[in-house]
Design an enzyme around this catalytic site. Structure first.
Site, PDB file in Angstrom:
ATOM      1  N   ASP A 141      -8.009   2.221   6.574  1.00 25.78           N
ATOM      2  CA  ASP A 141      -7.745   2.292   5.140  1.00 25.78           C
ATOM      3  C   ASP A 141      -7.019   1.050   4.648  1.00 25.78           C
ATOM      4  O   ASP A 141      -7.348   0.488   3.607  1.00 25.78           O
ATOM      5  CB  ASP A 141      -6.876   3.522   4.841  1.00 25.78           C
ATOM      6  CG  ASP A 141      -7.678   4.573   4.115  1.00 25.78           C
ATOM      7  OD1 ASP A 141      -8.921   4.511   4.173  1.00 25.78           O
ATOM      8  OD2 ASP A 141      -7.042   5.454   3.491  1.00 25.78           O
ATOM      9  N   ASP A 150      -4.357   0.178   9.701  1.00 26.16           N
ATOM     10  CA  ASP A 150      -5.461   1.084  10.033  1.00 26.16           C
ATOM     11  C   ASP A 150      -6.674   0.754   9.161  1.00 26.16           C
ATOM     12  O   ASP A 150      -6.648  -0.198   8.386  1.00 26.16           O
ATOM     13  CB  ASP A 150      -5.025   2.551   9.856  1.00 26.16           C
ATOM     14  CG  ASP A 150      -4.563   2.825   8.425  1.00 26.16           C
ATOM     15  OD1 ASP A 150      -4.798   1.965   7.527  1.00 26.16           O
ATOM     16  OD2 ASP A 150      -3.958   3.886   8.186  1.00 26.16           O
ATOM     17  N   GLU A 205       0.838  -1.196   0.000  1.00 27.46           N
ATOM     18  CA  GLU A 205       0.000   0.000   0.000  1.00 27.46           C
ATOM     19  C   GLU A 205       0.878   1.254   0.000  1.00 27.46           C
ATOM     20  O   GLU A 205       1.691   1.463   0.887  1.00 27.46           O
ATOM     21  CB  GLU A 205      -0.884  -0.001   1.251  1.00 27.46           C
ATOM     22  CG  GLU A 205      -1.659   1.295   1.456  1.00 27.46           C
ATOM     23  CD  GLU A 205      -2.432   1.314   2.783  1.00 27.46           C
ATOM     24  OE1 GLU A 205      -2.371   0.328   3.530  1.00 27.46           O
ATOM     25  OE2 GLU A 205      -3.094   2.333   3.045  1.00 27.46           O
ATOM     26  N   ASP A 208      -1.299  -0.936   5.624  1.00 31.86           N
ATOM     27  CA  ASP A 208      -1.171  -0.333   6.948  1.00 31.86           C
ATOM     28  C   ASP A 208      -2.130  -0.964   7.946  1.00 31.86           C
ATOM     29  O   ASP A 208      -3.168  -1.500   7.581  1.00 31.86           O
ATOM     30  CB  ASP A 208      -1.464   1.177   6.878  1.00 31.86           C
ATOM     31  CG  ASP A 208      -0.336   1.925   6.175  1.00 31.86           C
ATOM     32  OD1 ASP A 208       0.792   1.389   6.152  1.00 31.86           O
ATOM     33  OD2 ASP A 208      -0.592   3.027   5.656  1.00 31.86           O
TER      34      ASP A 208
END
Ligand code: TSJ
Length: 649
Positions: free
Chosen positions: A511, A509, A434, A507
């Site tokens: 997203d 998180d 990513e 990541d």
């Protein structure tokens, strides 16, 4: 259908110590899957009894001491003496391999365990097994144990005493409690989630039965019972979608060789969701029963279309895929002498089954549509198919053009993919990373001999909401397809796979979780073989660095943090990583890419129906259903249960 049966019908093949010697031969693995396998052997026996109409309730209980109980209110395992073995039916069932009605093909429909090895295998791989039978107004008890003999070797599943009469009762039924042997299994901790999913599926597949599940370790209690059976299954699978008709189609029928149930409901989506089962066993690779169903549906729908004038004389027949656009179909058959084939032995091979299923489905579905107000349903299905056919034609033309101009070719990899030097798929790895900055670090930090890096710029397209042609139009997706070299959709060929490890690195998180979900959805929809083959992995970057002058520890989950702090000791500092991009190339290598230290999670599909449901709900349009589902099951976090995962290096 059910023939009278007693102890003499039980076929005897070989002894129990063989099972302990080579557990893999009987249950595949001694990992967590094998552990559950020995539970399913017992559960399946109870299900067989109640699904044959004897009793209606099954209870499964996980006890705090690690043992599990399965109880039914069926007729009770036979207790009379086997004429030649001179042992009670109970003893035969638990001590003779391959004992049980399932190997006696006169007992129609009696299928037994997932791999049909029987209750004796559970006994052989347990520290002890206790059996209670209520029958003939009496209560009976028998116990088995595995213990070290005089020669120092373990004797498996030996009777502690013969079957005993222990009291009177008016009830009938069987209860079995067993303690999986720690000397056999890598883990003996049952997974409530795995069990609960399968029990739910069994409850859908066997309408009218009650399945209780109690986990005494946590106090969790569940009851699964579906009056509507497969119809309820279809409604459940379609919960997040818009159905084209309210009530799922349902038919059942039987012939000499099979008993069949089928439920269908179309939605406004474009994918085909077909789930088939043989004797309650999922056949994820399909097989002759699915082929029979598909032929029947295509033939019947085209004939109805002619008969009703929906298709004009000069128009061509529609093809099978047209009638299956947006379909959710569950086909469940019961039969004897199953032959499984395919890569994962989940494909029904019996050729004689195709025409049987085709005939039953054709005639029963025809009768179904002939009922009052049901021809309208057939027309809805036809219209949906007609739409699919139109698009198919348009697409074929567009595709021919696109194939030449815009093919998913090597050229669009230039400047994106940093390939590795090895051409051996077995050792090669592709990291899908990513973001460009993390991609840059990964390129610098990697071992270029076997690690290739593909950075993703934006979010790839959500494949759930699109048709294949739209998916293929997306840059990011096209790049992935080119890099893997397998082709996509119907052209997918696992043999051309360039990397046996495809590692998603995003990541920690929301997203990142979303990107991961989108990629998994894409693989699930259009490169499913990749997931079945176990080639897709999720890379886990660390969440924290705990350090002082000369010590550094990387922490991968919140519950390890306190331990790490304790190990580093006074004067520690903590860095929380918000993204992969915060790590320099060396750190990224050390924590996330180096096979010696990294944490990878392999993505596997254990339960295709449930995986499908998760994918459609999580990635589909129905926001309410999505919210409900997320709060019920899926935290988009590293421990999430998007698909079943197992940790590897
Ligand atoms: F796995 C197992 F064998 F241990 C087991 C079997 C475990 C549990 C929880 C239940 C059972 C089981 C077996 N429940 N019900 C039965 N039924 C028979 O074995 C049975 C009873 C009567 C007759 C008959 O023809 O009279 C036939 C059968 C197969």
């Amino acid at each position: 259908m059910s023939k009278s049966y007693d102890s003499k019908d039980i076929v005897v093949l070989e002894g129990l110590d063989a099972v302990r010697l080579r557990p893999g031969m009987y249950i595949g693995t001694t990992g967590v899957k094998g552990l559950h396998h020995i539970l399913w052997e017992i559960v399946d026996n109870a299900i067989d009894e109640v699904s044959n109409g004897f009793g209606n309730r099954i209870s499964i209980t996980l006890h705090k001491d690690g043992s599990a109980s399965v109880e039914d209110n069926g007729r009770g395992i036979p207790v009379d003496l086997h004429p030649t073995l001179k042992k009670s039916g109970v003893e035969v069932v638990f001590t003779q391999l391959h004992a049980g009605g399932k190997f006696n093909s006169d007992n129609y429909g009696y299928s037994g365990g997932l791999h049909g090895v029987g209750a004796s295998v559970t006994n052989a791989l347990s520290e002890w097994t206790k059996v209670w039978v209520c029958k003939n107004k009496k209560r009976y008890y028998m116990e088995f144990e595995s213990k070290v003999g005089e020669n120092g070797k373990i004797k498996s599943g030996v009777p502690v005493a013969p079957l005993m009469e222990i009291g009177d009762t008016n009830k009938t039924g069987t209860k079995v409690t067993f303690l999986p042997d720690k000397r056999v299994f890598e883990t003996t901790v049952f997974n409530a989630e795995t069990i609960s999913k399968r029990l739910k599926e069994l409850a859908f597949l066997n309408k009218g039965i009650y399945i209780d599940f109690v986990d005494e370790r946590t106090g969790q209690k569940q009851l699964f019972a579906y009056e509507g059976g497969l119809k309820d299954f279809a409604l459940y699978l379609n919960e997040g979608k818009t159905a084209l008709y309210k009530e799922p189609i349902f038919i059942s029928g039987e012939s000499k060789l099979v008993k069949l149930e089928l439920s269908i409901q179309h939605t406004d989506t474009y994918t085909e969701n077909m789930f088939s089962y043989v004797n309650n066993i999922p056949t994820s690779e399909g097989g002759t029963h699915e082929t029979g169903f598909k032929s029947a549906l295509t033939r019947l729908m085209n004939e109805l279309a002619r008969q009703q004038g929906w298709l004009k004389e000069k128009e061509q027949n529609l093809i099978g895929e047209d009638f299956r656009e947006g379909i959710t179909a569950i086909l469940s058959i019961k039969m004897r002498n199953i032959q499984f084939e395919g890569q994962t032995k989940t494909k029904l091979g019996n050729p004689e089954i195709k025409p049987e299923v085709e005939n039953i489905v054709y005639s029963e579905l025809f009768k179904y549509f002939e009922q009052k107000n049901k021809m309208e349903i057939a027309e809805i299905v036809f219209n949906k198919a007609k739409g699919a056919a139109k698009v198919r034609e348009a697409q074929r033309k567009a595709k021919d053009l696109a194939r030449q101009k815009n093919s998913v070719d090597k050229y669009n990899l230039v400047g994106k993919l940093s390939a590795c030097t090895s051409r051996k798929p077995e050792i090669s790895e592709l990291f899908i990373v990513e973001g460009d900055s993390a991609g840059g670090s990964a390129k610098q930090g990697r071992d270029r001999t076997f690690q290739a890096i593909l950075p993703l710029k934006g979010k790839p397209l959500n494949a759930e909401k699109k048709r294949l042609d739209q998916v293929l139009a997306n840059e990011e997706i096209r790049t992935i397809i080119s890099a893997l070299e397998t082709g996509v959709g119907e052209d997918f060929n696992l043999e051309n796979l360039r990397y046996k490890k495809v590692i998603i690195l995003s990541d920690a998180d929301q997203d990142g979780a979303h990107i991961r979900a989108i990629l998994l959805t894409f693989f699930f929809r259009y490169m499913r073989g990749l997931i079945y083959d176990g080639d897709v992995y999720i890379g886990l970057p660390p969440l924290y660095k705990v350090y002082k002058k000369d010590v550094t520890e990387y922490v991968y989950s919140d519950n390890e943090l306190q331990d790490a702090i304790a190990r580093v000791g006074k004067g520690y500092q903590i860095q929380r990583y918000k993204g992969l991009g915060e790590m320099n190339p060396e750190q990224l290598w050390e924590t996330t890419m180096d096979p010696k230290h990294r944490n990878l999670i392999r993505v596997t599909i254990d339960d295709a129906a449930e995986a499908e449901k998760m994918v459609t709900t999580l990635m589909g349009d129905n926001i309410e259903a999505r919210k409900a589902y997320i709060s019920e099951y899926a935290n988009f976090n590293r421990e999430d249960d998007f698909l079943e995962k197992s940790k590897v290096n």
